[in-house]
Every structure is written in structure tokens, then in C-alpha cells.
Scaffold this motif. Structure first.
Motif, PDB file in Angstrom:
ATOM      1  N   PRO A   1      -9.967  -5.317  14.677  1.00 37.32           N
ATOM      2  CA  PRO A   1      -9.335  -6.031  13.562  1.00 37.32           C
ATOM      3  C   PRO A   1      -9.462  -7.533  13.748  1.00 37.32           C
ATOM      4  O   PRO A   1      -9.591  -8.015  14.882  1.00 37.32           O
ATOM      5  CB  PRO A   1      -7.869  -5.586  13.638  1.00 37.32           C
ATOM      6  N   PRO A   2      -9.423  -8.308  12.642  1.00 36.41           N
ATOM      7  CA  PRO A   2      -9.547  -9.763  12.776  1.00 36.41           C
ATOM      8  C   PRO A   2      -8.385 -10.334  13.569  1.00 36.41           C
ATOM      9  O   PRO A   2      -7.253  -9.876  13.455  1.00 36.41           O
ATOM     10  CB  PRO A   2      -9.528 -10.246  11.321  1.00 36.41           C
ATOM     11  N   GLY A   3      -8.654 -11.332  14.387  1.00 37.51           N
ATOM     12  CA  GLY A   3      -7.589 -11.928  15.181  1.00 37.51           C
ATOM     13  C   GLY A   3      -8.052 -12.203  16.595  1.00 37.51           C
ATOM     14  O   GLY A   3      -9.252 -12.362  16.862  1.00 37.51           O
ATOM     15  N   ARG A   4      -7.103 -12.210  17.516  1.00 40.58           N
ATOM     16  CA  ARG A   4      -7.389 -12.598  18.897  1.00 40.58           C
ATOM     17  C   ARG A   4      -7.352 -11.419  19.863  1.00 40.58           C
ATOM     18  O   ARG A   4      -7.284 -11.606  21.067  1.00 40.58           O
ATOM     19  CB  ARG A   4      -6.392 -13.668  19.339  1.00 40.58           C
ATOM     20  N   GLY A   5      -7.343 -10.206  19.353  1.00 41.68           N
ATOM     21  CA  GLY A   5      -7.437  -9.044  20.224  1.00 41.68           C
ATOM     22  C   GLY A   5      -6.116  -8.462  20.672  1.00 41.68           C
ATOM     23  O   GLY A   5      -6.091  -7.634  21.579  1.00 41.68           O
ATOM     24  N   SER A   6      -4.989  -8.852  20.032  1.00 46.41           N
ATOM     25  CA  SER A   6      -3.688  -8.330  20.458  1.00 46.41           C
ATOM     26  C   SER A   6      -3.421  -6.928  19.931  1.00 46.41           C
ATOM     27  O   SER A   6      -2.585  -6.205  20.484  1.00 46.41           O
ATOM     28  CB  SER A   6      -2.565  -9.265  19.991  1.00 46.41           C
ATOM     29  N   CYS A   7      -4.095  -6.554  18.850  1.00 48.80           N
ATOM     30  CA  CYS A   7      -3.816  -5.270  18.190  1.00 48.80           C
ATOM     31  C   CYS A   7      -4.849  -4.217  18.587  1.00 48.80           C
ATOM     32  O   CYS A   7      -5.982  -4.547  18.955  1.00 48.80           O
ATOM     33  CB  CYS A   7      -3.837  -5.436  16.677  1.00 48.80           C
TER      34      CYS A   7
ATOM     35  N   LEU B   1     -19.285   7.430  24.525  1.00 50.77           N
ATOM     36  CA  LEU B   1     -19.444   6.724  25.795  1.00 50.77           C
ATOM     37  C   LEU B   1     -19.749   5.257  25.520  1.00 50.77           C
ATOM     38  O   LEU B   1     -20.420   4.932  24.533  1.00 50.77           O
ATOM     39  CB  LEU B   1     -20.584   7.321  26.617  1.00 50.77           C
ATOM     40  N   ILE B   2     -19.279   4.390  26.415  1.00 52.32           N
ATOM     41  CA  ILE B   2     -19.599   2.966  26.357  1.00 52.32           C
ATOM     42  C   ILE B   2     -20.088   2.540  27.736  1.00 52.32           C
ATOM     43  O   ILE B   2     -19.358   2.659  28.718  1.00 52.32           O
ATOM     44  CB  ILE B   2     -18.378   2.116  25.963  1.00 52.32           C
ATOM     45  N   TYR B   3     -21.326   2.077  27.811  1.00 54.70           N
ATOM     46  CA  TYR B   3     -21.863   1.539  29.060  1.00 54.70           C
ATOM     47  C   TYR B   3     -21.764   0.019  29.009  1.00 54.70           C
ATOM     48  O   TYR B   3     -22.237  -0.610  28.045  1.00 54.70           O
ATOM     49  CB  TYR B   3     -23.330   1.962  29.246  1.00 54.70           C
ATOM     50  N   THR B   4     -21.158  -0.566  30.036  1.00 58.75           N
ATOM     51  CA  THR B   4     -21.021  -2.012  30.084  1.00 58.75           C
ATOM     52  C   THR B   4     -21.021  -2.451  31.538  1.00 58.75           C
ATOM     53  O   THR B   4     -21.317  -1.660  32.439  1.00 58.75           O
ATOM     54  CB  THR B   4     -19.740  -2.459  29.341  1.00 58.75           C
ATOM     55  N   ASP B   5     -20.725  -3.730  31.789  1.00 56.42           N
ATOM     56  CA  ASP B   5     -20.610  -4.252  33.145  1.00 56.42           C
ATOM     57  C   ASP B   5     -19.239  -4.908  33.282  1.00 56.42           C
ATOM     58  O   ASP B   5     -18.419  -4.838  32.361  1.00 56.42           O
ATOM     59  CB  ASP B   5     -21.744  -5.229  33.451  1.00 56.42           C
ATOM     60  N   TYR B   6     -18.996  -5.557  34.407  1.00 57.25           N
ATOM     61  CA  TYR B   6     -17.681  -6.159  34.608  1.00 57.25           C
ATOM     62  C   TYR B   6     -17.401  -7.269  33.594  1.00 57.25           C
ATOM     63  O   TYR B   6     -16.270  -7.434  33.138  1.00 57.25           O
ATOM     64  CB  TYR B   6     -17.560  -6.705  36.035  1.00 57.25           C
ATOM     65  N   HIS B   7     -18.431  -8.050  33.238  1.00 54.75           N
ATOM     66  CA  HIS B   7     -18.245  -9.077  32.212  1.00 54.75           C
ATOM     67  C   HIS B   7     -17.863  -8.426  30.886  1.00 54.75           C
ATOM     68  O   HIS B   7     -16.954  -8.881  30.191  1.00 54.75           O
ATOM     69  CB  HIS B   7     -19.531  -9.892  32.042  1.00 54.75           C
ATOM     70  N   GLY B   8     -18.584  -7.367  30.529  1.00 55.48           N
ATOM     71  CA  GLY B   8     -18.288  -6.675  29.282  1.00 55.48           C
ATOM     72  C   GLY B   8     -16.919  -6.025  29.281  1.00 55.48           C
ATOM     73  O   GLY B   8     -16.228  -5.989  28.264  1.00 55.48           O
ATOM     74  N   LEU B   9     -16.506  -5.491  30.431  1.00 58.26           N
ATOM     75  CA  LEU B   9     -15.190  -4.867  30.535  1.00 58.26           C
ATOM     76  C   LEU B   9     -14.090  -5.897  30.262  1.00 58.26           C
ATOM     77  O   LEU B   9     -13.109  -5.613  29.565  1.00 58.26           O
ATOM     78  CB  LEU B   9     -15.033  -4.262  31.925  1.00 58.26           C
ATOM     79  N   GLN B  10     -14.258  -7.094  30.800  1.00 53.08           N
ATOM     80  CA  GLN B  10     -13.285  -8.156  30.555  1.00 53.08           C
ATOM     81  C   GLN B  10     -13.271  -8.541  29.078  1.00 53.08           C
ATOM     82  O   GLN B  10     -12.203  -8.779  28.483  1.00 53.08           O
ATOM     83  CB  GLN B  10     -13.622  -9.378  31.415  1.00 53.08           C
ATOM     84  N   GLN B  11     -14.436  -8.594  28.462  1.00 54.75           N
ATOM     85  CA  GLN B  11     -14.510  -8.911  27.035  1.00 54.75           C
ATOM     86  C   GLN B  11     -13.864  -7.823  26.189  1.00 54.75           C
ATOM     87  O   GLN B  11     -13.177  -8.110  25.196  1.00 54.75           O
ATOM     88  CB  GLN B  11     -15.975  -9.117  26.637  1.00 54.75           C
ATOM     89  N   MET B  12     -14.053  -6.576  26.571  1.00 48.99           N
ATOM     90  CA  MET B  12     -13.434  -5.477  25.835  1.00 48.99           C
ATOM     91  C   MET B  12     -11.916  -5.534  25.960  1.00 48.99           C
ATOM     92  O   MET B  12     -11.189  -5.253  25.001  1.00 48.99           O
ATOM     93  CB  MET B  12     -13.972  -4.142  26.344  1.00 48.99           C
ATOM     94  N   LYS B  13     -11.424  -5.910  27.124  1.00 43.07           N
ATOM     95  CA  LYS B  13      -9.980  -6.047  27.310  1.00 43.07           C
ATOM     96  C   LYS B  13      -9.413  -7.096  26.365  1.00 43.07           C
ATOM     97  O   LYS B  13      -8.351  -6.914  25.768  1.00 43.07           O
ATOM     98  CB  LYS B  13      -9.679  -6.419  28.761  1.00 43.07           C
ATOM     99  N   GLN B  14     -10.123  -8.210  26.208  1.00 42.29           N
ATOM    100  CA  GLN B  14      -9.659  -9.291  25.356  1.00 42.29           C
ATOM    101  C   GLN B  14      -9.648  -8.908  23.879  1.00 42.29           C
ATOM    102  O   GLN B  14      -8.827  -9.409  23.116  1.00 42.29           O
ATOM    103  CB  GLN B  14     -10.546 -10.519  25.567  1.00 42.29           C
ATOM    104  N   HIS B  15     -10.550  -8.016  23.478  1.00 37.14           N
ATOM    105  CA  HIS B  15     -10.720  -7.751  22.049  1.00 37.14           C
ATOM    106  C   HIS B  15     -10.276  -6.356  21.604  1.00 37.14           C
ATOM    107  O   HIS B  15     -10.207  -6.100  20.407  1.00 37.14           O
ATOM    108  CB  HIS B  15     -12.178  -7.984  21.655  1.00 37.14           C
ATOM    109  N   MET B  16      -9.960  -5.478  22.515  1.00 42.67           N
ATOM    110  CA  MET B  16      -9.497  -4.143  22.142  1.00 42.67           C
ATOM    111  C   MET B  16      -7.991  -3.993  22.256  1.00 42.67           C
ATOM    112  O   MET B  16      -7.440  -3.001  21.792  1.00 42.67           O
ATOM    113  CB  MET B  16     -10.183  -3.078  23.007  1.00 42.67           C
TER     114      MET B  16
END
Length: 702
Positions: free
Chosen positions: A260-266, A276-291
Motif C-alpha cells: 500500500p502507498p506510504g512508508r511501510g507501516s501497514c 516463494l521469494i528469493y532475496t538476499d540480506y539487503h533485500g530482506l531488510q528492504q522487505m521489512k521496511q515495506h511489508m
């Protein structure tokens, strides 16, 4: 409540209607379509009016009409409402979900979008907007079919970065080998059903937001191992026939996930659209911020490509914080098998790997004929790697012609001795030609565990590498400090030393002049053929990735399986100095992967990890099987005398102390660890067999 909707026609609308009637004789279908569109618009308007009226009822309701519930099943609800009252404007995503500052809107959000408050009885849940619907209609299963055409994948990878160009060149160069491997594996599986998965690949370290430090270095001798691995992962998933989406920017990540639009709180607007989602540690941190909270909910879908591995003690956030294992990486509370490594050095994790270029019989014969017996190539593309190495290079130069591939723009790097023939940074196909002529490929001790030594060995070189004494680790070496592992690295490339060995790999102490010179003389007289382990061929990687996707699940409970030892206890059979767990032929094993018939229970020595205990028996530690040996019954079957049996959080458990007559069982499944060891305890170790040339899979795992 009845809603009357009156639709009036403007003059413009009437003219439009006349035009439609005038066209009837020419395009009769067009009139039907336009009438259907008008009817659909009227229906949509009616739904919108009903939604507006419902919202107005909520707006008119006072806080007394929406009292904050005190439900013991939802203890966090009052606190979350207080937080929303103070902070609901901190992220636009709350307004996107209908939050307007009223208690009623807070409770609707906290019960229907998040899960902290009980459902509101007066809400008509059947008519909720789409973004509040959490149920997902299960899509019908589709069968995956092998693909040999890589053109669609190449288009998906995109352009614009040198890293992407490097990956695409690699994919094209190995295309025929992938096609051949796909046909071989297809025949081996004998038309077995394979579920087609929806897979997202988010390469976090290549995103602009993470700095993309690799692209500028691709043409200057920088590390390429990560890009080699990601190119091969993308190709494997595509060739296996899965529905693949590729993201290399935060914008793409948000779009694919439905953030959703915004800063990733929702949380996400709906169910996760990927298996499945394949990512790396950088991507995992980005997913945390936006999911937001959705990351925790969908954690089991994630696979983290992790070069050096993450051990359970570092992965469990609370345990790592309390016991000094907290680093800048780890602490994600994943099932440790969700971390996927470049080499099979950490059996707590899954071995993903990469591929090396294979040679056909004609190419192998050509290499044998054209080898230059006194030619050595140095493993080191950056000038800094050559500092302080002139001593043993002088010894090498007495026997061999020394070649380098060090990057330079205009001036030869001063770190490279004058007697070294430096070719500069070579394209991959030219490097292959150089390795096919050379007799020796020599490492300086860095980089650790890269793909180049395997490529050299596959091209008929002997790999000479330095031994580390003491072994390098996070305790004594800056490079490993902060990485989520206590692994001790005994040589520059432990896999080459352990799984390949002589005559293809020679490991010596470079500080010992006599030992080093003896190794050079041995290499001069040795004759070797090109060699590539099966697990680093295209077919080997396809086989391994296929097995993971179809069988590997993430469902670790918060505590060990209760009572399972009662089923397994009678099946423990003593084997000389160890104990093995075998299945009775009359008792079918429970559903498990790897299958439980592969399980062998061993007891370690004091101070020995399960990694070492299993290796010494010619087996591999299997973390997935810890659940089945974590019981009093297993200890009893081993005839262990315990005066005290405790259950606690400790990454060396299950284990026992002979001196203290104490036994410990694991209370937290995330802490089951092959790597843990203690000088005071002997560990219960679940070991398994493995396929020839494919250590990641047991004999019956395919």
C-alpha cells in the motif's frame, strides 16, 4: 436501506446515444457493449453510494458507539488503539485503509487489516472493500514444464547496469548446457508431476537504494561470485518451468507485492501473490521496511541467498542478543534451512550453489594436448591482493612462468612483480582460454570461497592454496567479524580441500618455504584431467533446486515435536561406538523430507559439533531431523543415565554430560543446530546419507 440512484443524460450524452443508434446497422455488437458499460457504471455508482453512506454512519458514531473492547483473547488491542490515536497520521497507508482519526476507524483497521482487535459485530464483512479481504481463493495446481528457450528470461533481467550485462552474458554463454541438463533431468524424473510455483526474485544488493556497489567494480576486477550465483539461480528457476518475476528496484518490489502507498507501516493489501521469494540480506531488510507486519506473516515463503551462512545461534534474535551472538546480519528468526549458501559448508542451511562451465570430451582432449607444464595463473584481480606476496612468488618464478589478470587503466600496478606477465582484466571466454593452457592456479588466501578455483579445476588446472593456522573465523579475523557464523575456515577454499582434494587441490602452509617449494615440484610432475563435481554442473543444480522447491517446507513449531520419541525409541539400534536409528521394515516412516529412513543417530564427543561427528562417519548432519531425536525416549534408547533432564533454549541441545549425569532437551525449534558444540557435553546428532556427488540430497531425496 434502499438507495435510489437517478442517472440523467446531458445533451452530450444524448448526442452519444444518437451516434450509437446511427451506427447500429454497421456495428450491432457495439451497441450491446455500450449498454453493458452503462449498466456496469450504474452498478458501480450504487456500490459507491452505499459505501459512502456506511462511512457516514461510522463518522456520526461517537467513541461510545465504538468502545475499545477488553477481550483477553486480544490483549494488545487497547494499547494499539492508543498508539493509533497518537500516530495514525505518521504513515499515509493508514488513510489508504480508511482510518480517519475516529475510534471506529481504528477498530475497523485493527480488526480487519491487522489482527490485534476482535471483529466488530456490526460490520458487514461480506461487503468489505477488496483491500480488507484476507481470504485467498486457492488457485488450481499447474504443472511445471522444463524450458530450454532463455529469451524470455533475458528480457526479464533487463538492462542499464553493468552487473545485469555480466549476468546476461553468462546466461547466454551457458544456454546450451542448461538445455542439455534440462532434458537429462526431465528424463530422470520420468514425467513426475512438479507444481509450478509463483516465484519472486528480488536481488537487493543490486538495487539503487542499497548502493549497488558491485556494478562499478564489474569492469575493474571486483567480486563477481554473487552475480555468478544469482545468474544461475535465475536460470535454474526459469528452466525448471516456474512462474518467475524479477525485481531489482524498490519500485518493482512494491508493485509485485502489492504494498500500500506510504512508508511501510501497514500490511500488504491482500494475500501474498507468490509461493516463494528469493532475496538476499539487503533485500530482506528492504522487505521489512515495506511489508510491515506482513513480513512476519509471510516469513516462510522467503529464501535468503547467503554466501557465508547463518548459524541458528545468530539467527534467533532473543537468544543471539542474550548470549553475545547478535551481529549486523542474522537475527531474523527464520528456519535456518531458509538461508541458502554458495558452498555446502553449513548443513544448518541449504546449499544453493552455482554452476561451472562443463567441457565436452573433445575440449578435454584438446586441453590435455595444449597444457603448458610450466605456466601458472595467479588468483587475484585486484592489486591489493598482491601486497606482501613477492617472497613465495619468487620461488614459484624459479619453476614456472607466472601470469596475472590484475585490472589497470593506464599504468601497471606496482604491487605486481615485474616478472609477472599481467594480461589485465580478461573477459570470461579469454580467461577460460588462459586457464586451459595453465598447469597451476594459485591462490593468495583471499577472496574466500569464490567460484574461480572450481572453474580452474574444471579446465584442468591444479589449485594450490594456503592453509590457515590457526583457522580464520569471526574471533580472529576482521573479514569474518560481524558475519553470523562461528565457522572456522582452515584454507582459502575449504570446499576444494574437503570435497575435491588431491591431485586437483593441494593445500600447504605458504609461510613454510620448504613445504611450498615441495608442493611446486609435486605439481610440475603431476598429471591431472579436468574435473567438475556433479553438484556444480547445470544438471546438478537443477536437480537440487527442484528437490528444494517441491519438498522443502518451513513449518518449524515453537517447540519440539511432543511424543515423537515414543514412536522412534524402540527403533534405535546400537552400532559399535555410535548409535544409529533405522526404520523397522514393518513400520512405514512418517511423512518427512528428507525421508526418515535416511536418518542415523550418532553421539558426538565432548567439544565436537554434529557437523564434525557426522562427517567422520561419512554422513551429513540433517537439521530437519532434530525434531525426531529430541526426547527422553531417545536418550533412554542410547542408554544414557540422566539424573536431571531439563528443557531449555540452548543451541547445543539435545545433549548430555557424562560427568554431571545431566541431560538437556531443546525447547526452541529455531535453535536446533548442527554447528553448536561444548567441551562439557556430548551431542545427539541426526545424520543422513547423501547422493554421490550431491551432498545436499539424501539417496532417496529426489
Amino acid at each position: 436501506l434502499e438507495v435510489w440512484v437517478f442517472v440523467s443524460c446531458s445533451c452530450r450524452s444524448r448526442v452519444g446515444a444518437q451516434e450509437v443508434l446511427w451506427d447500429m446497422s454497421i456495428q450491432p455488437a457495439s451497441l450491446v457493449e455500450r449498454i453493458q458499460a452503462i449498466a456496469q457504471n450504474v452498478s458501480n455508482m450504487a456500490s459507491r453510494v452505499e459505501q459512502i453512506l456506511q462511512n457516514s454512519i461510522v463518522q456520526e458514531g461517537s467513541s461510545s458507539q465504538c468502545e475499545v473492547p477488553r477481550d483477553p483473547r486480544y490483549p494488545e488491542c487497547p494499547g494499539k488503539v492508543d498508539w493509533m490515536r497518537a500516530r495514525w497520521t505518521s504513515d499515509p497507508c493508514y488513510a489508504f485503509y480508511g482510518v480517519d482519526g475516529s475510534d471506529c476507524s481504528f477498530l475497523i483497521y485493527l480488526s480487519e487489516v491487522e489482527w490485534f482487535c476482535p471483529p466488530l459485530a456490526w460490520r458487514n464483512h461480506s461487503s468489505l472493500p477488496t483491500q480488507f479481504t484476507q481470504q485467498q481463493t486457492k488457485a488450481p495446481r499447474r504443472q511445471a514444464a522444463f524450458r530450454t528457450d532463455l529469451s524470455v528470461l533475458l528480457d526479464q533481467v533487463g538492462t542499464g547496469q553493468e552487473s545485469l550485462s555480466f549476468m546476461k552474458r553468462r546466461i547466454r554463454r551457458l544456454a546450451q548446457q542448461w538445455a542439455t541438463a534440462a532434458n537429462h533431468l526431465d528424463a530422470k524424473l520420468e514425467q513426475r508431476w512438479r507444481d509450478q510455483k509463483k516465484i519472486l526474485v528480488h536481488v537487493g544488493f543490486l538495487t539503487e537504494e542499497s548502493g549497488d556497489v558491485f556494478s562499478p567494480k564489474v569492469l575493474k576486477g571486483g567480486p563477481l561470485g554473487e552475480m555468478v550465483q544469482w545468474a544461475d539461480i535465475l536460470t535454474s528457476l526459469h528452466v525448471l518451468g516456474h512462474n518467475l518475476k524479477i525485481s531489482m528496484s524498490l519500485k518493482d518490489l512494491q508493485g509485485f507485492l502489492g504494498v500500500p502507498p506510504g512508508r511501510g507501516s501497514c500490511p500488504l493489501t491482500g494475500p501474498l501473490p507468490f509461493d516463494l521469494i528469493y532475496t538476499d540480506y539487503h533485500g530482506l531488510q528492504q522487505m521489512k521496511q515495506h511489508m510491515g507486519l506482513s513480513l512476519k506473516k509471510h516469513k516462510c515463503h522467503i529464501r535468503v541467498i547467503d554466501t557465508f551462512g547463518t548459524e541458528p545461534a545468530y539467527n534467533h534474535e532473543e537468544y543471539a542478543t542474550l548470549h553475545g551472538y547478535r551481529t549486523n546480519w542474522g537475527y531474523w528468526n527464520l528456519d535456518s534451512r531458509q538461508y541458502m549458501t554458495m558452498f555446502p559448508h553449513t548443513p544448518d542451511n541449504s546449499f544453493m550453489g552455482f554452476v561451472s562451465e562443463e567441457l565436452n570430451d573433445t575440449e578435454k582432449r584438446s586441453i590435455q594436448q595444449n597444457k603448458v607444464n610450466n605456466m601458472a595463473v595467479v588468483y587475484g584481480k585486484e592489486p591489493s591482493m598482491w601486497k606482501g606476496k613477492e617472497g613465495f612468488l619468487q620461488i614459484l618464478h624459479r619453476y614456472m612462468e607466472v601470469h596475472g589478470t590484475v585490472y589497470y587503466e593506464t599504468q601497471r600496478p606496482p604491487e605486481v612483480p615485474a616478472f609477472v606477465k599481467n594480461h589485465g582484466l580478461l573477459p570470461q571466454h579469454e580467461l577460460q582460454q588462459l586457464l586451459r593452457k595453465a598447469k597451476l592456479f594459485i591462490g593468495f588466501g583471499f577472496p574466500y570461497e569464490g567460484p574461480a578455483p572450481l572453474e580452474a579445476i574444471a579446465n584442468g588446472c591444479i589449485f594450490l592454496q594456503p592453509k590457515f593456522n590457526p583457522p580464520h573465523s569471526s574471533l580472529n579475523h576482521e573479514f569474518f567479524r560481524g558475519k553470523p557464523t562461528s565457522r572456522q575456515v582452515s584454507a582459502q577454499h575449504p570446499y576444494a580441500e574437503q570435497y575435491i582434494g588431491k591431485p586437483h587441490v593441494i593445500t600447504v602452509d605458504f609461510n613454510n618455504t620448504e613445504e611450498f617449494e615441495a608442493a611446486i615440484r609435486e605439481i610440475m610432475s603431476a598429471k591431472v584431467e579436468p574435473y567438475l563435481p556433479y553438484e556444480y554442473t547445470c544438471e546438478g543444480m537443477l536437480e537440487r533446486v527442484h528437490a528444494y522447491i517441491q519438498n522443502q517446507t518451513c513449518s518449524a513449531p515453537n517447540e519440539a515435536h511432543p511424543g515423537v520419541g515414543k514412536q522412534l525409541g524402540p527403533m534405535f539400534v546400537p552400532l559399535s561406538n555410535s548409535t544409529a536409528l533405522g526404520w523397522s521394515p514393518n513400520v512405514p516412516p512418517p511423512a518427512a523430507w528428507p525421508p526418515l529412513r535416511a536418518l542415523r543417530l550418532l553421539v558426538s564427543q565432548e567439544g565436537q559439533s554434529c557437523v564434525e561427528a557426522c562427517q567422520r562417519a561419512g554422513l551429513v548432519c540433517e537439521r530437519a531431523h532434530f525434531h525426531y531425536i529430541n526426547s527422553k525416549e531417545a536418550l533412554h534408547a542410547l542408554e544414557v543415565q540422566c539424573e536431571v533432564v531439563d528443557s531449555e533454549m540452548n543451541h547445543i541441545l539435545p545433549a548430555f554430560s557424562v560427568m554431571r549425569r545431566e541431560c538437556g532437551l531443546q525447547r526452541e525449534a529455531l535453535l536446533f543446530s548442527c554447528a553448536g558444540h561444548s567441551p562439557k557435553y556430548r551431542r545427539l546428532c541426526p545424520c543422513r546419507d547423501f547422493r554421490q556427488g550431491q551432498v545436499a540430497l539424501c539417496r532417496d531425496c529426489l
